[in-house]
Design a protein around this motif. Structure first.
Motif, PDB file in Angstrom:
ATOM      1  N   LYS A 125       0.778  -1.260   0.043  1.00  0.00           N
ATOM      2  CA  LYS A 125       0.118  -0.126  -0.020  1.00  0.00           C
ATOM      3  C   LYS A 125       0.941   1.181  -0.225  1.00  0.00           C
ATOM      4  O   LYS A 125       1.891   1.286   0.496  1.00  0.00           O
ATOM      5  CB  LYS A 125      -1.009  -0.024   1.211  1.00  0.00           C
ATOM      6  CG  LYS A 125      -2.202   0.914   1.253  1.00  0.00           C
ATOM      7  CD  LYS A 125      -3.124   0.395   0.353  1.00  0.00           C
ATOM      8  CE  LYS A 125      -4.297   1.105   0.188  1.00  0.00           C
ATOM      9  NZ  LYS A 125      -5.056   0.399  -0.897  1.00  0.00           N
ATOM     10  N   VAL A 126       0.375   2.248  -0.826  1.00  0.00           N
ATOM     11  CA  VAL A 126       1.078   3.550  -0.655  1.00  0.00           C
ATOM     12  C   VAL A 126       0.021   4.463  -0.089  1.00  0.00           C
ATOM     13  O   VAL A 126      -0.936   4.784  -0.760  1.00  0.00           O
ATOM     14  CB  VAL A 126       1.511   3.939  -2.151  1.00  0.00           C
ATOM     15  CG1 VAL A 126       2.249   5.500  -2.108  1.00  0.00           C
ATOM     16  CG2 VAL A 126       2.830   3.075  -2.654  1.00  0.00           C
ATOM     17  N   LEU A 127       0.557   5.245   0.853  1.00  0.00           N
ATOM     18  CA  LEU A 127      -0.428   6.186   1.475  1.00  0.00           C
ATOM     19  C   LEU A 127       0.137   7.553   1.071  1.00  0.00           C
ATOM     20  O   LEU A 127       1.212   7.786   1.182  1.00  0.00           O
ATOM     21  CB  LEU A 127      -0.537   6.107   2.935  1.00  0.00           C
ATOM     22  CG  LEU A 127      -1.024   4.658   3.660  1.00  0.00           C
ATOM     23  CD1 LEU A 127      -0.998   4.864   4.925  1.00  0.00           C
ATOM     24  CD2 LEU A 127      -2.375   4.610   3.121  1.00  0.00           C
ATOM     25  N   PHE A 128      -0.691   8.183   0.419  1.00  0.00           N
ATOM     26  CA  PHE A 128       0.105   9.736  -0.074  1.00  0.00           C
ATOM     27  C   PHE A 128      -0.582  10.680   0.623  1.00  0.00           C
ATOM     28  O   PHE A 128      -1.762  10.941   0.339  1.00  0.00           O
ATOM     29  CB  PHE A 128      -0.202   9.692  -1.657  1.00  0.00           C
ATOM     30  CG  PHE A 128       0.625  10.901  -2.325  1.00  0.00           C
ATOM     31  CD1 PHE A 128       1.725  11.007  -2.746  1.00  0.00           C
ATOM     32  CD2 PHE A 128      -0.226  12.214  -2.505  1.00  0.00           C
ATOM     33  CE1 PHE A 128       2.264  11.898  -3.247  1.00  0.00           C
ATOM     34  CE2 PHE A 128       0.382  13.431  -2.954  1.00  0.00           C
ATOM     35  CZ  PHE A 128       1.725  13.354  -3.480  1.00  0.00           C
ATOM     36  N   LEU A 129       0.138  11.633   1.132  1.00  0.00           N
ATOM     37  CA  LEU A 129      -0.096  12.612   1.954  1.00  0.00           C
ATOM     38  C   LEU A 129      -0.203  13.956   1.083  1.00  0.00           C
ATOM     39  O   LEU A 129       0.847  14.535   0.588  1.00  0.00           O
ATOM     40  CB  LEU A 129       0.689  12.975   3.299  1.00  0.00           C
ATOM     41  CG  LEU A 129       0.569  11.475   4.220  1.00  0.00           C
ATOM     42  CD1 LEU A 129       1.156  12.230   5.548  1.00  0.00           C
ATOM     43  CD2 LEU A 129      -0.747  11.293   4.326  1.00  0.00           C
ATOM     44  N   ASP A 130      -1.406  14.400   0.864  1.00  0.00           N
ATOM     45  CA  ASP A 130      -1.433  15.426  -0.196  1.00  0.00           C
ATOM     46  C   ASP A 130      -1.677  16.940   0.697  1.00  0.00           C
ATOM     47  O   ASP A 130      -2.609  16.818   1.329  1.00  0.00           O
ATOM     48  CB  ASP A 130      -2.632  15.391  -1.064  1.00  0.00           C
ATOM     49  CG  ASP A 130      -2.459  16.044  -2.329  1.00  0.00           C
ATOM     50  OD1 ASP A 130      -1.371  16.654  -2.606  1.00  0.00           O
ATOM     51  OD2 ASP A 130      -3.720  16.133  -3.097  1.00  0.00           O
ATOM     52  N   LEU A 131      -0.671  17.818   0.346  1.00  0.00           N
ATOM     53  CA  LEU A 131      -0.890  19.197   0.967  1.00  0.00           C
ATOM     54  C   LEU A 131      -0.726  20.284   0.006  1.00  0.00           C
ATOM     55  O   LEU A 131       0.567  20.149  -0.798  1.00  0.00           O
ATOM     56  CB  LEU A 131       0.017  19.125   2.195  1.00  0.00           C
ATOM     57  CG  LEU A 131       0.191  20.359   2.859  1.00  0.00           C
ATOM     58  CD1 LEU A 131      -1.193  20.278   4.013  1.00  0.00           C
ATOM     59  CD2 LEU A 131       1.258  20.630   4.046  1.00  0.00           C
ATOM     60  N   PHE A 160       4.206  13.030  -8.997  1.00  0.00           N
ATOM     61  CA  PHE A 160       3.689  12.055  -8.081  1.00  0.00           C
ATOM     62  C   PHE A 160       2.323  11.618  -8.384  1.00  0.00           C
ATOM     63  O   PHE A 160       1.951  10.225  -8.700  1.00  0.00           O
ATOM     64  CB  PHE A 160       3.446  12.757  -6.700  1.00  0.00           C
ATOM     65  CG  PHE A 160       4.645  12.539  -5.743  1.00  0.00           C
ATOM     66  CD1 PHE A 160       5.192  11.081  -5.485  1.00  0.00           C
ATOM     67  CD2 PHE A 160       4.997  13.373  -4.822  1.00  0.00           C
ATOM     68  CE1 PHE A 160       6.082  10.958  -4.506  1.00  0.00           C
ATOM     69  CE2 PHE A 160       6.068  13.312  -4.160  1.00  0.00           C
ATOM     70  CZ  PHE A 160       6.698  12.064  -3.767  1.00  0.00           C
ATOM     71  N   MET A 161       1.463  12.496  -9.120  1.00  0.00           N
ATOM     72  CA  MET A 161       0.074  12.011  -9.684  1.00  0.00           C
ATOM     73  C   MET A 161       0.325  11.278 -10.740  1.00  0.00           C
ATOM     74  O   MET A 161      -0.467  10.263 -11.178  1.00  0.00           O
ATOM     75  CB  MET A 161      -0.645  13.213  -9.921  1.00  0.00           C
ATOM     76  CG  MET A 161      -0.914  14.110  -8.671  1.00  0.00           C
ATOM     77  SD  MET A 161      -1.996  12.938  -7.388  1.00  0.00           S
ATOM     78  CE  MET A 161      -0.912  12.528  -6.130  1.00  0.00           C
ATOM     79  N   GLN A 162       1.251  11.509 -11.746  1.00  0.00           N
ATOM     80  CA  GLN A 162       1.534  10.538 -12.749  1.00  0.00           C
ATOM     81  C   GLN A 162       2.024   9.171 -12.463  1.00  0.00           C
ATOM     82  O   GLN A 162       1.673   8.205 -13.175  1.00  0.00           O
ATOM     83  CB  GLN A 162       2.622  11.106 -13.678  1.00  0.00           C
ATOM     84  CG  GLN A 162       2.176  12.258 -14.545  1.00  0.00           C
ATOM     85  CD  GLN A 162       3.565  13.026 -15.312  1.00  0.00           C
ATOM     86  OE1 GLN A 162       4.178  12.009 -16.145  1.00  0.00           O
ATOM     87  NE2 GLN A 162       3.678  14.321 -15.256  1.00  0.00           N
ATOM     88  N   LEU A 163       2.485   9.021 -11.183  1.00  0.00           N
ATOM     89  CA  LEU A 163       3.061   7.753 -10.992  1.00  0.00           C
ATOM     90  C   LEU A 163       2.097   6.843 -10.215  1.00  0.00           C
ATOM     91  O   LEU A 163       2.237   5.812  -9.868  1.00  0.00           O
ATOM     92  CB  LEU A 163       4.278   7.930  -9.864  1.00  0.00           C
ATOM     93  CG  LEU A 163       5.587   8.715 -10.617  1.00  0.00           C
ATOM     94  CD1 LEU A 163       6.547   8.826  -9.361  1.00  0.00           C
ATOM     95  CD2 LEU A 163       6.285   7.744 -11.658  1.00  0.00           C
ATOM     96  N   LYS A 164       0.890   7.581  -9.715  1.00  0.00           N
ATOM     97  CA  LYS A 164       0.028   6.997  -8.807  1.00  0.00           C
ATOM     98  C   LYS A 164      -0.620   5.565  -9.645  1.00  0.00           C
ATOM     99  O   LYS A 164      -0.863   5.624 -10.853  1.00  0.00           O
ATOM    100  CB  LYS A 164      -1.233   8.262  -8.744  1.00  0.00           C
ATOM    101  CG  LYS A 164      -2.315   7.809  -7.999  1.00  0.00           C
ATOM    102  CD  LYS A 164      -3.134   8.873  -7.941  1.00  0.00           C
ATOM    103  CE  LYS A 164      -4.541   8.813  -7.442  1.00  0.00           C
ATOM    104  NZ  LYS A 164      -5.475   8.007  -8.259  1.00  0.00           N
ATOM    105  N   GLU A 165      -0.876   4.671  -8.561  1.00  0.00           N
ATOM    106  CA  GLU A 165      -1.486   3.370  -9.199  1.00  0.00           C
ATOM    107  C   GLU A 165      -2.501   2.977  -8.370  1.00  0.00           C
ATOM    108  O   GLU A 165      -2.916   3.818  -7.319  1.00  0.00           O
ATOM    109  CB  GLU A 165      -0.424   2.384  -9.054  1.00  0.00           C
ATOM    110  CG  GLU A 165       0.831   2.450 -10.085  1.00  0.00           C
ATOM    111  CD  GLU A 165       1.837   1.564  -9.812  1.00  0.00           C
ATOM    112  OE1 GLU A 165       1.494   0.369  -9.251  1.00  0.00           O
ATOM    113  OE2 GLU A 165       2.885   1.685 -10.243  1.00  0.00           O
ATOM    114  N   ASP A 166      -3.418   1.873  -8.625  1.00  0.00           N
ATOM    115  CA  ASP A 166      -4.452   1.698  -8.030  1.00  0.00           C
ATOM    116  C   ASP A 166      -4.470   1.469  -6.623  1.00  0.00           C
ATOM    117  O   ASP A 166      -5.132   1.551  -5.576  1.00  0.00           O
ATOM    118  CB  ASP A 166      -5.055   0.289  -8.740  1.00  0.00           C
ATOM    119  CG  ASP A 166      -5.814   0.754  -9.987  1.00  0.00           C
ATOM    120  OD1 ASP A 166      -5.992   1.739 -10.182  1.00  0.00           O
ATOM    121  OD2 ASP A 166      -6.061  -0.128 -10.553  1.00  0.00           O
ATOM    122  N   SER A 167      -3.204   0.981  -6.037  1.00  0.00           N
ATOM    123  CA  SER A 167      -3.016   0.740  -4.797  1.00  0.00           C
ATOM    124  C   SER A 167      -2.646   1.914  -3.736  1.00  0.00           C
ATOM    125  O   SER A 167      -2.407   1.843  -2.784  1.00  0.00           O
ATOM    126  CB  SER A 167      -1.520  -0.272  -4.734  1.00  0.00           C
ATOM    127  OG  SER A 167      -0.371   0.325  -5.037  1.00  0.00           O
TER     128      SER A 167
END
Ligand code: Z5A
Ligand code: MG
Length: 205
Positions: A125-131, A160-167
Motif C-alpha cells: 500500500k502507498v499512502l500519499f499525503l497531499d498538502l 507523483f500524480m503521474q506515478l499513482k497506481e490503484d494501490s
C-alpha cells in the motif's frame, strides 16, 4: 504470514515522518511486530553523501545524485525482504516514487529516472499525503534544504500524480494530525498481504 510493506509518500511537510511514527505505534499497540524505515537512509554510506548534497554542502550532477538515492534503496533491499519474510510489518517513510518525482521535476527524463529502481520490492500500500504548497510553507522547517522551493514542489506533486497506481490511497494532509492518522489507520488496519513472499519487480510489469 509475512509482514506488510507500507509506503508513506507525499508533498513536503505533509507530515509523513510524524504520521509514520504514529502508524508504527498503532501496529505495535496491536501486538504486531513493526519497524520504521526511512529513505534516504542518511546513516549508511551512500546516505551520508546524500545528506551533504541535501544540505547543499556538496555539489553533484543531477544524474549522479539520482543514482545514489536509488543505490541507497538497493542497499537496504535484502534486509527489508528478510524482515518482511520474518513477519515484520514495515512502515516506510518515502520510497522510489520520491526518487523519480524529484529527479524528473528537475528535468530528467521520467523513464530514465524509473530505470535504476526497476525491480525493487513492491509496496502493499502507498499512502500519499497531499498538502497544498501554501500550507506546506507555513509548517516548520520549510525552505531549509535544497528542494524546498514553490516551483519545484509544484512539479514534484504533478509527477507523483503521474506515478499513482490503484494501490495508492490519497489522503488530505491539511487536517489535524489525529484526523490524518485515522484515515491512514482505517486504510491499513485490515490489510493482509496478497502473496506469501514479498513482491518484487517494481515498474517491471
Ligand atoms: N528525495 C529525493 O530527491 N530522492 C529520493 O529518492 C528520496 C528523497 C527518497 C529529503 O527527504 C529530500 O530528499 C526530500 C526529497 C528528496 N526533499 N525535499 N524537499 P526527507 O524525507 O528527509 O525530508 P524531510 O526533511 O523529512 O521533510 P519532509 O519529508 O518533507 O517532511 P514530512 O516528513 O512530510 O513532515 P513532518 O516532518 O512530519 O512535519 C513537518 C512539520 O509539519 C513539523 O513541524 C510537524 O510538526 C508539522 N505537522 C505535521 N503534521 C501536521 C498537521 N497535520 N498539521 C499541522 N502541522 C503538522
Ligand atoms: Mg519527513
Amino acid at each position: 504470514m509475512r509482514g506488510l510493506f507500507i509506503v508513506i509518500e507525499g508533498c513536503d511537510r505533509s507530515g509523513k515522518s510524524t504520521q509514520c511514527e504514529r502508524l508504527l505505534q498503532r501496529f505495535r499497540d496491536q501486538g504486531r511486530d513493526a519497524q520504521l524505515i526511512k529513505f534516504p537512509d542518511r546513516t549508511i554510506q551512500s546516505g551520508q553523501l546524500i545528506d551533504g548534497y541535501l544540505k547543499q554542502s556538496r555539489h553533484l550532477h543531477d544524474k549522479a545524485i539520482h543514482l545514489f538515492f536509488s543505490a541507497n534503496r538497493w542497499e537496504a533491499m535484502d534486509a527489508i525482504a528478510a524482515k518482511l519474510k520474518a513477519g515484520t510489518t514495515l512502515v516506510v517513510d518515502r520510497y522510489a516514487f520520491s526518487g523519480v518525482a524529484f529527479s524528473a521535476a528537475k528535468g530528467l527524463d521520467l523513464e530514465w529516472c524509473k530505470n535504476p529502481d526497476k525491480g525493487l520490492l513492491i509496496p502493499d500500500k502507498v499512502l500519499f499525503l497531499d498538502l497544498p504548497i501554501e500550507k506546506a510553507e507555513q509548517r516548520g522547517g520549510f525552505g531549509e534544504e535544497r528542494y524546498e522551493t514553490r516551483e519545484l514542489q509544484t512539479k514534484v506533486r504533478d509527477i507523483f500524480m503521474q506515478l499513482k497506481e490503484d494501490s495508492w490511497k490519497i489522503i488530505d494532509a491539511d487536517q489535524t494530525m489525529e484526523a490524518v492518522q485515522e484515515e491512514m489507520w482505517n486504510t491499513v488496519k485490515e490489510l493482509k498481504p496478497d502473496s506469501e513472499e514479498p513482491r518484487t519487480g517494481l515498474w517491471e510489469q
